[in-house]
Design a protein around this motif. Structure first.
Motif, PDB file in Angstrom:
ATOM      1  N   ILE A  10      16.046  47.415  16.984  1.00 56.21           N
ATOM      2  CA  ILE A  10      15.851  46.807  15.732  1.00 56.21           C
ATOM      3  C   ILE A  10      14.553  45.353  16.236  1.00 56.21           C
ATOM      4  O   ILE A  10      14.667  45.039  17.107  1.00 56.21           O
ATOM      5  N   PRO A  11      13.606  45.312  15.348  1.00 52.57           N
ATOM      6  CA  PRO A  11      12.810  44.363  15.302  1.00 52.57           C
ATOM      7  C   PRO A  11      13.154  42.817  15.516  1.00 52.57           C
ATOM      8  O   PRO A  11      14.244  42.447  14.965  1.00 52.57           O
ATOM      9  N   ARG A  15      16.452  40.585  14.016  1.00 55.28           N
ATOM     10  CA  ARG A  15      17.591  39.789  14.696  1.00 55.28           C
ATOM     11  C   ARG A  15      17.678  38.435  14.355  1.00 55.28           C
ATOM     12  O   ARG A  15      18.751  37.752  14.396  1.00 55.28           O
ATOM     13  N   ILE A  16      16.525  37.697  14.476  1.00 51.98           N
ATOM     14  CA  ILE A  16      16.604  36.130  14.240  1.00 51.98           C
ATOM     15  C   ILE A  16      17.139  36.008  12.596  1.00 51.98           C
ATOM     16  O   ILE A  16      17.783  35.110  12.599  1.00 51.98           O
ATOM     17  N   GLN A  17      16.815  37.029  11.740  1.00 50.31           N
ATOM     18  CA  GLN A  17      17.338  36.634  10.515  1.00 50.31           C
ATOM     19  C   GLN A  17      18.982  36.924  10.331  1.00 50.31           C
ATOM     20  O   GLN A  17      19.619  35.903   9.806  1.00 50.31           O
ATOM     21  N   THR A  18      19.401  37.806  11.210  1.00 45.85           N
ATOM     22  CA  THR A  18      20.792  37.891  11.391  1.00 45.85           C
ATOM     23  C   THR A  18      21.323  36.760  11.925  1.00 45.85           C
ATOM     24  O   THR A  18      22.418  36.181  11.409  1.00 45.85           O
ATOM     25  N   ILE A  19      20.905  35.926  12.776  1.00 48.12           N
ATOM     26  CA  ILE A  19      21.224  34.969  13.736  1.00 48.12           C
ATOM     27  C   ILE A  19      21.324  33.726  12.468  1.00 48.12           C
ATOM     28  O   ILE A  19      22.173  32.860  12.371  1.00 48.12           O
ATOM     29  N   ALA A  20      20.271  33.753  11.819  1.00 46.36           N
ATOM     30  CA  ALA A  20      20.119  32.438  10.754  1.00 46.36           C
ATOM     31  C   ALA A  20      21.104  32.568   9.904  1.00 46.36           C
ATOM     32  O   ALA A  20      21.783  31.659   9.458  1.00 46.36           O
ATOM     33  N   VAL A  21      21.554  33.897   9.400  1.00 45.59           N
ATOM     34  CA  VAL A  21      22.664  34.057   8.338  1.00 45.59           C
ATOM     35  C   VAL A  21      24.073  33.633   9.232  1.00 45.59           C
ATOM     36  O   VAL A  21      24.854  33.277   8.380  1.00 45.59           O
TER      37      VAL A  21
END
Length: 334
Positions: A10-11, A15-21
């Motif tokens: 996964i790009p 991953r950063i978007q998931t951590i932000a959520v």
């Protein structure tokens, strides 16, 4: 249950978007409790004097959530919120200009489980400011959260204020206009209806916002957030079931609801508390002009309420096909 794991390749951006959520979920569900626990540790530990100083600050600052709050553009523009919005993604859709010489009361629908669309659009980033220049948004939330030490500072910095009558009145009393109160009309009770595909809104008995708009001459604006109810699944809780009865009793006692929701995890898609990647399109409707009336009659409140429901339904019908709602489905008012 078969567990579906996320692919390894996964790009990094996703991953950063998931951590932000994930940090947003933590903030919503656990940060208040964590802050209260930290405050207790301060009181009982060697740094009790810091807790005493904060209590003094709390006493002096107690009314701030009801007098416009204390927003921070730095917090509202954190890079983490950009990734948070991109995760779903969250979009704000404008259908009409809002003259900044007026004050507005925006009715947000539906509540969903965690009101992601309202937070993403009105508490973070430049979208609202770019689409509606000259207007300052204030998202009203339950007053109980402003009693939590430290946590209250965090949520105020994002532009959240109390949902008390005094707070709404303060925002809508701004001379010269330029203020927009955002109220989630269905409240905590509506979150219990936040199942995928649900179009049920708790609004028929909610007329306090109508009276407030009349008293201040604030123009009413219906807002519908398509995709809000698609972010989580809930344990089945039909009206009349034992679970729903317990949830409704707890909601009356505590002031907020406890929907038993679930979605996906960080590294797998089968279970967890992270919302699904479902787009949210928050559509801001056309304003309903309201003349100031300090003592509105019951009939005048009923008439404006009926007009608001009519405009809200029209907004939904005009845009539902754009966001995957079948033609035969319509809003249900309760």
């Amino acid at each position: 249950m078969k567990v579906e794991f996320a692919p390894i390749n996964i790009p990094l951006k996703r991953r950063i978007q998931t951590i932000a959520v994930l940090q947003w979920i933590f903030s919503f569900l656990l940060l208040a409790e964590f802050c209260c626990g930290f405050f207790v540790i301060l009181i009982l530990g060697n740094f009790w004097f810091l807790a005493v100083l904060y209590l003094l600050w709390l006493y002096l600052d107690w009314e701030t959530p009801c007098t416009g709050g204390r927003r921070s553009q730095w917090v509202r523009n954190w890079t983490v919120w950009k990734y948070f919005r991109e995760y779903f993604p969250i979009h704000l859709i404008k259908t009409s200009d809002l003259n900044p010489n007026h004050n507005y009361l925006l009715g947000f629908h539906p509540h969903g489980v965690l009101v992601a669309g309202a937070f993403g659009n009105f508490c973070t980033g430049p979208s609202f400011k770019n689409l509606f220049p000259g207007l300052t948004p204030y998202l009203h939330i339950m007053p109980i959260w402003f009693g939590c030490p430290f946590f209250r500072e965090y949520i105020m910095s994002a532009g959240m204020v109390s949902a008390s009558k005094e707070s709404v009145s303060y925002v809508l009393s701004n001379e010269g206009g330029g203020h927009a109160s955002i109220i989630v009309i269905g409240g905590a009770e509506e979150s219990l209806n936040a199942h995928p595909g649900s179009l049920t809104l708790n609004i028929l008995k909610r007329k306090g916002f109508i009276k407030m708009a009349l008293k201040h001459g604030a123009h009413l604006v219906p807002v519908f957030s398509f995709g809000e109810n698609e972010l989580f699944k809930q344990v089945a809780n039909p009206k009349g079931s034992w679970l729903r009865n317990v949830q409704e009793k707890l909601q009356k006692i505590m002031g907020f609801a406890l929907p038993l929701f679930h979605a996906r995890g960080v590294f797998q898609y089968s279970f967890g508390l992270i919302p699904y990647r479902q787009p949210i399109h928050t559509v801001v409707g056309s304003p309903i002009p309201v003349k100031r009336n300090l003592n509105p009659t019951t009939e005048e409140i009923e008439q404006l309420h009926a007009l608001y429901l009519q405009k809200l339904r029209k907004l939904f019908e005009e845009h539902k096909r754009n966001y995957g709602i079948p033609q035969h489905k319509s809003l249900i008012f309760e």
